[in-house]
Design an enzyme around this catalytic site. Sequence first.
Site, PDB file in Angstrom:
ATOM      1  N   TYR A  27       0.870  -1.177   0.000  1.00 28.93           N
ATOM      2  CA  TYR A  27       0.000   0.000   0.000  1.00 28.93           C
ATOM      3  C   TYR A  27       0.908   1.229   0.000  1.00 28.93           C
ATOM      4  CZ  TYR A  27      -4.000  -2.959   1.346  1.00 28.93           C
ATOM      5  OH  TYR A  27      -4.992  -3.907   1.391  1.00 28.93           O
ATOM      6  N   PHE A  68     -13.140  -4.187   0.148  1.00 31.23           N
ATOM      7  CA  PHE A  68     -13.989  -3.490  -0.826  1.00 31.23           C
ATOM      8  C   PHE A  68     -15.477  -3.677  -0.517  1.00 31.23           C
ATOM      9  CE2 PHE A  68     -10.223  -4.320  -3.770  1.00 31.23           C
ATOM     10  CZ  PHE A  68      -9.664  -3.077  -3.516  1.00 31.23           C
ATOM     11  N   GLY A 125     -17.247  -2.429  -3.639  1.00 35.43           N
ATOM     12  CA  GLY A 125     -17.824  -3.510  -4.441  1.00 35.43           C
ATOM     13  C   GLY A 125     -16.941  -3.861  -5.613  1.00 35.43           C
TER      14      GLY A 125
END
Length: 298
Positions: free
Chosen positions: A61, A221, A225
């Site tokens: 990340y 998510f 989504g």
Amino acid sequence: MPTDEITAAAAGTWTLGDRTVRRMGFGSMRITANPDRERAIALLRRAVELGVNHIDTAAFYVSPGGTLRVGTGPARYATELIHAALAPYPDDLVIVTKVGFGYDPVDGFREAVTAAQLRAQVEENLRRLGRDQLDVVNLRLGRGPGAVPLAERFGALAELRDAGLIRHLGLSNVRPEQLDEVAGIAPVVCVQNNYGVDAYREQDAFVRACGERGVAFVPFFALAGTSREAGATAAPGAAVEAVARDHSVTPSQVRLAWTLHQGPHVLAIPGTSNPLHLEENIAAAALDLTPEDLTRLA
């Protein structure tokens, strides 16, 4: 929905091995996007003030580039921002990271498959987080079967667990049979897969199976989504919008509340770089959906 005095404690708790976490956590992927690192540090501290004691992260990340592929300026690693914001760490804070993928500014994403490569990623996480032991490490799999058997890769991490570098192990982006494949190697305390009210619902049975085994299911998510790294850019859907109106809350809060309603073993790790969204997300821990709401969302 009022957010005053609502903390992550409203979601209840679950145990990852011997560590108790509040079911409303925080995902750190998006904090790297803004070049103002002080804003990310302040956001992380605010999350802990609001009762979060479960932070999801990964050494890959990072911005610029990285998972989000955005940003300018010097490299900003989520793991290093966590260290800057929260060290010395609170005793109850559990940081869950992942290996199996790594990011190099020149070569991009690379999969770790050998014991040496996995150890290097574990050591990178230890270094950037400033820790001697990682609380939980998820082995993040690709979408294919992989060139090296899962049991071999998981076994390499189990050896690092035995050596004291890792406290607990989990899996990410896996199928039900893969959980069975590693069952005899080391305990799996969590499964982290893409899942949400309108995304990847074919995993409903897997979510229930994890609960039956006492394994935490941690959707990533849950807000975005199928938009994934792009964020919650798509329309929330008629059912989500209707339930949100009925409760005077945001669609994102409905999505998070639905996630938590899938079982006491289901944890939420919404991520944001916006302080207001952080408070709204955590307040969703107190949103009680009715059976009628859940039927509509199903």
